[in-house]
Design a protein around this motif. Structure first.
Motif, PDB file in Angstrom:
ATOM      1  N   ILE B 214      27.608  58.903  89.180  1.00  0.00           N
ATOM      2  CA  ILE B 214      28.523  58.359  88.157  1.00  0.00           C
ATOM      3  C   ILE B 214      29.899  58.112  88.767  1.00  0.00           C
ATOM      4  O   ILE B 214      30.527  57.074  88.531  1.00  0.00           O
ATOM      5  N   CYS B 215      30.359  59.047  89.570  1.00  0.00           N
ATOM      6  CA  CYS B 215      31.688  58.908  90.164  1.00  0.00           C
ATOM      7  C   CYS B 215      31.750  57.732  91.133  1.00  0.00           C
ATOM      8  O   CYS B 215      32.762  57.026  91.197  1.00  0.00           O
ATOM      9  N   ILE B 216      30.653  57.504  91.866  1.00  0.00           N
ATOM     10  CA  ILE B 216      30.646  56.363  92.793  1.00  0.00           C
ATOM     11  C   ILE B 216      30.766  55.047  92.017  1.00  0.00           C
ATOM     12  O   ILE B 216      31.554  54.172  92.368  1.00  0.00           O
ATOM     13  N   ILE B 217      30.002  54.960  90.932  1.00  0.00           N
ATOM     14  CA  ILE B 217      30.084  53.740  90.103  1.00  0.00           C
ATOM     15  C   ILE B 217      31.507  53.565  89.581  1.00  0.00           C
ATOM     16  O   ILE B 217      32.083  52.480  89.619  1.00  0.00           O
ATOM     17  N   PHE B 218      32.089  54.676  89.135  1.00  0.00           N
ATOM     18  CA  PHE B 218      33.431  54.610  88.570  1.00  0.00           C
ATOM     19  C   PHE B 218      34.460  54.180  89.622  1.00  0.00           C
ATOM     20  O   PHE B 218      35.318  53.328  89.368  1.00  0.00           O
ATOM     21  N   GLU B 219      34.340  54.756  90.814  1.00  0.00           N
ATOM     22  CA  GLU B 219      35.286  54.390  91.878  1.00  0.00           C
ATOM     23  C   GLU B 219      35.224  52.896  92.172  1.00  0.00           C
ATOM     24  O   GLU B 219      36.243  52.249  92.412  1.00  0.00           O
ATOM     25  N   PHE B 220      34.026  52.374  92.129  1.00  0.00           N
ATOM     26  CA  PHE B 220      33.836  50.946  92.354  1.00  0.00           C
ATOM     27  C   PHE B 220      34.587  50.130  91.286  1.00  0.00           C
ATOM     28  O   PHE B 220      35.277  49.155  91.587  1.00  0.00           O
ATOM     29  N   LEU B 221      34.477  50.587  90.034  1.00  0.00           N
ATOM     30  CA  LEU B 221      35.178  49.884  88.945  1.00  0.00           C
ATOM     31  C   LEU B 221      36.692  49.946  89.125  1.00  0.00           C
ATOM     32  O   LEU B 221      37.398  48.975  88.871  1.00  0.00           O
ATOM     33  N   VAL B 222      37.177  51.102  89.578  1.00  0.00           N
ATOM     34  CA  VAL B 222      38.619  51.280  89.729  1.00  0.00           C
ATOM     35  C   VAL B 222      39.190  50.322  90.769  1.00  0.00           C
ATOM     36  O   VAL B 222      40.247  49.733  90.575  1.00  0.00           O
ATOM     37  N   VAL B 223      38.447  50.146  91.865  1.00  0.00           N
ATOM     38  CA  VAL B 223      38.909  49.225  92.905  1.00  0.00           C
ATOM     39  C   VAL B 223      39.131  47.838  92.303  1.00  0.00           C
ATOM     40  O   VAL B 223      40.146  47.177  92.551  1.00  0.00           O
ATOM     41  N   ARG B 224      38.203  47.425  91.459  1.00  0.00           N
ATOM     42  CA  ARG B 224      38.345  46.098  90.838  1.00  0.00           C
ATOM     43  C   ARG B 224      39.528  46.056  89.884  1.00  0.00           C
ATOM     44  O   ARG B 224      40.268  45.081  89.838  1.00  0.00           O
ATOM     45  N   MET B 225      39.690  47.130  89.106  1.00  0.00           N
ATOM     46  CA  MET B 225      40.815  47.169  88.158  1.00  0.00           C
ATOM     47  C   MET B 225      42.138  47.112  88.895  1.00  0.00           C
ATOM     48  O   MET B 225      43.067  46.433  88.490  1.00  0.00           O
ATOM     49  N   GLU B 226      42.210  47.866  90.006  1.00  0.00           N
ATOM     50  CA  GLU B 226      43.461  47.904  90.758  1.00  0.00           C
ATOM     51  C   GLU B 226      43.827  46.535  91.281  1.00  0.00           C
ATOM     52  O   GLU B 226      44.982  46.124  91.254  1.00  0.00           O
ATOM     53  N   ARG B 227      42.811  45.814  91.740  1.00  0.00           N
ATOM     54  CA  ARG B 227      43.061  44.473  92.224  1.00  0.00           C
ATOM     55  C   ARG B 227      43.693  43.638  91.107  1.00  0.00           C
ATOM     56  O   ARG B 227      44.577  42.832  91.327  1.00  0.00           O
ATOM     57  N   ASN B 228      43.233  43.874  89.896  1.00  0.00           N
ATOM     58  CA  ASN B 228      43.734  43.115  88.761  1.00  0.00           C
ATOM     59  C   ASN B 228      45.182  43.447  88.418  1.00  0.00           C
ATOM     60  O   ASN B 228      45.993  42.551  88.217  1.00  0.00           O
ATOM     61  N   VAL B 229      45.538  44.742  88.370  1.00  0.00           N
ATOM     62  CA  VAL B 229      46.924  45.071  88.005  1.00  0.00           C
ATOM     63  C   VAL B 229      47.902  44.805  89.146  1.00  0.00           C
ATOM     64  O   VAL B 229      49.094  44.733  88.934  1.00  0.00           O
ATOM     65  N   ARG B 230      47.358  44.634  90.343  1.00  0.00           N
ATOM     66  CA  ARG B 230      48.253  44.362  91.465  1.00  0.00           C
ATOM     67  C   ARG B 230      48.339  42.880  91.777  1.00  0.00           C
ATOM     68  O   ARG B 230      48.732  42.490  92.868  1.00  0.00           O
ATOM     69  N   LYS B 231      47.969  42.066  90.813  1.00  0.00           N
ATOM     70  CA  LYS B 231      47.897  40.639  91.126  1.00  0.00           C
ATOM     71  C   LYS B 231      49.254  40.065  91.518  1.00  0.00           C
ATOM     72  O   LYS B 231      49.319  39.109  92.268  1.00  0.00           O
ATOM     73  N   ASN B 232      50.361  40.660  91.041  1.00  0.00           N
ATOM     74  CA  ASN B 232      51.667  40.107  91.397  1.00  0.00           C
ATOM     75  C   ASN B 232      51.977  40.295  92.883  1.00  0.00           C
ATOM     76  O   ASN B 232      52.816  39.610  93.433  1.00  0.00           O
ATOM     77  N   GLU B 233      51.248  41.207  93.533  1.00  0.00           N
ATOM     78  CA  GLU B 233      51.499  41.408  94.957  1.00  0.00           C
ATOM     79  C   GLU B 233      50.859  40.336  95.816  1.00  0.00           C
ATOM     80  O   GLU B 233      51.139  40.217  97.000  1.00  0.00           O
ATOM     81  N   ARG B 234      49.989  39.572  95.200  1.00  0.00           N
ATOM     82  CA  ARG B 234      49.412  38.458  95.968  1.00  0.00           C
ATOM     83  C   ARG B 234      50.411  37.314  96.076  1.00  0.00           C
ATOM     84  O   ARG B 234      50.188  36.361  96.796  1.00  0.00           O
ATOM     85  N   GLY B 235      51.507  37.425  95.317  1.00  0.00           N
ATOM     86  CA  GLY B 235      52.580  36.450  95.471  1.00  0.00           C
ATOM     87  C   GLY B 235      52.575  35.353  94.442  1.00  0.00           C
ATOM     88  O   GLY B 235      53.606  34.980  93.951  1.00  0.00           O
ATOM     89  N   MET B 236      51.422  34.827  94.093  1.00  0.00           N
ATOM     90  CA  MET B 236      51.438  33.783  93.075  1.00  0.00           C
ATOM     91  C   MET B 236      50.173  33.750  92.247  1.00  0.00           C
ATOM     92  O   MET B 236      49.126  34.209  92.655  1.00  0.00           O
ATOM     93  N   GLU B 237      50.335  33.181  91.061  1.00  0.00           N
ATOM     94  CA  GLU B 237      49.211  32.985  90.157  1.00  0.00           C
ATOM     95  C   GLU B 237      48.320  31.923  90.769  1.00  0.00           C
ATOM     96  O   GLU B 237      48.806  30.888  91.200  1.00  0.00           O
TER      97      GLU B 237
END
Lengths: 250, 238
Positions: B214-237
């Protein structure tokens, strides 16, 4: 038009403003100069109530408030009428350049999204930032950020824009692009109060220069008069020191 | 003489232990969400130094961070029935304690405990957002609520997400303590199966593997979520 009467402000035991009087006429650009710690930034922050003044009254266009009678409503009315450009830009880090401009249009002024975007793009274009509309602040240079911040302030169509040392945090080569945008707004008769250390800019752009010293506006006059024929000795000292600073040769 | 390690038994009981997953997940997810609400309110009380409430929040956080979770679970398990009896006595009501499933007690216990930890995490995340962001939100005319929701909290989430993920994984595993209040979550099921055949090690290995999965699945989801909230670090929409 804004009119500041007898504004006083202390932080704990430090008196910062000792009764400031200053008038900025409609369409006028006033440069506020003075040494660090003379109270320039605090005065600016008292005008849009980021700081609460202890005494005095301030009139912004048709709205007047007194220091001892400031409510949530007062803040709302005051901020509706004022725009501010910060030294450290203050762009919303989680929003793109365009969203920075449109955010308050939508959330505060309740404009339709399409209309806000149209206004936003218009002002970004004005400050030469339209090709960076979808960039987040992190990907912009200091000068670019400040130009977006100015577009954000202009787009809200306030009665006055307050500039708090808009170029002090910039690399020297980025200063001009920001000053250029401010001059442009000045030419278009935006009412502006600018705290600045750029004396040449103040001389060139301001209709009036106000010198602040130890918590009061010591004198305010057209640039030619204030820079070359100041009334107070203290003003003269300050200006001489400034001129001297740039006369060193290496 | 039986086998030393019974692989067949270990595999055979997996489906039974899996029956505990809905309880584990319900406990973890609901307590986390309720904890987030409590934590946000607690954090705002602390940041804005709300009189009286600030003191109460301080005691609450201190107590629930300063006592072991298993003790809190037992306090709720035995305390709530006593509390209900007192209420019944005083107000002549007739709440029936025995009708309330143990799961409800545990949801309350885990939520309250999570709320205490999350109060501090959320407070730290909010104050990590540059004060200038709030001021510039005010300068364009937003009120505090608008500034919080539109500007400060989205940036705080970015800071908090790794902390939340870490906390959630901890919480997920801590739900195993609910077996002490006879909730048949993963650990409770494993214990039942283990006792039935007196093969403890096999059952607990199963439990361990299930938690881990369960934790492995969850960690996988978190990586994706983090990518989403950090979208401003990619520089542009895009």
């Amino acid at each position: 038009m804004i009119d500041i009467r007898g504004v006083q402000k202390s932080f704990k035991n430090t008196v910062v403003l000792r009764g400031v009087n200053l008038t900025v006429e409609e369409g006028e650009t006033v440069a506020l100069i003075g040494s660090s710690g003379s109270g320039k930034s605090t005065l600016l922050r008292c005008i849009n109530l980021l700081e609460t003044p202890d005494h005095g009254s301030i009139t912004i266009g048709d709205y007047k408030f007194k220091a001892h009678d400031i409510s949530r409503h007062t803040k709302k009315e005051v901020r509706k009428r004022t725009g501010m450009v910060f030294q450290n830009f203050g762009l919303f880090e989680n929003k793109t350049a365009l969203e920075n401009v449109t955010e308050a249009l939508i959330i505060v002024q309740k404009k339709k999204k399409a209309e806000a975007i149209e206004i936003g793009r218009y002002y970004l274009d004005k400050v030469g930032m339209i090709n960076r509309a979808d960039y987040y602040p992190i990907a912009l240079s200091g000068g670019q950020k400040q130009r977006v911040a100015i577009a954000r302030a202009l787009a809200l169509n306030p009665q006055i824009i307050l500039f708090d040392e808009p170029t002090s945090a910039l690399d020297p080569e980025l200063v001009q692009e920001v000053l250029h945008v401010i001059k442009q707004a000045s030419d278009e008769k935006m009412t502006m109060l600018i705290v600045t250390h750029e004396m040449d800019f103040a001389r060139e752009v301001a209709d009036k220069v106000a010198f602040m010293d130890e918590g009061v506006v010591l004198e305010a006059a057209p640039p030619e008069k204030l820079f070359f024929h100041p009334e107070h000795e203290r003003t003269k000292q300050f200006i001489d020191r400034y001129m001297q600073r740039f006369s060193y040769s290496i | 003489m039986g086998k030393i390690f019974d692989v067949e038994f270990m595999i055979e009981i997996i489906p039974d232990i899996l029956k505990g997953i809905p309880y584990t997940m319900t406990l973890a997810v609901i307590s986390f969400i309720v904890g987030l609400f409590i934590g946000l309110i607690g954090a705002l009380i602390k940041i804005y130094k709300v009189p009286v409430l600030r003191f109460i929040t301080g005691v609450y956080v201190s107590f629930f961070r300063g006592t072991p979770l298993i003790v809190q679970i037992l306090l709720f398990y035995y305390g709530i029935p006593i509390l209900l009896r007192i209420i019944n006595q005083r107000f002549g009501t007739s709440f029936d304690v025995s009708g309330v499933p143990a799961m409800v007690f545990m949801l309350v216990a885990f939520s309250v405990s999570s709320g205490a930890y999350l109060t501090e995490s959320i407070r730290a995340a909010i104050i990590s957002v540059d004060k200038g962001q709030l001021e510039s939100a005010y300068s364009v005319g937003m009120n505090t609520t608008q500034a919080m929701i539109r500007i400060v909290l989205p940036q705080a989430v970015k800071v908090a997400l790794p902390v939340f993920a870490n906390f959630f994984i901890g919480l997920l595993k801590d739900t195993s303590l609910a077996f002490a209040a006879s909730v048949t979550e993963i650990m409770g099921q494993a214990k039942i199966e283990a006792g039935r055949a007196s093969r403890f090690f096999e059952a607990y290995i199963d439990a361990a593997l299930i938690y881990w999965a369960i934790c492995i699945i969850f960690e996988f989801l978190v990586v994706r979520m983090e990518r989403n909230v950090r979208k401003n670090e990619r520089g542009m929409e895009k």
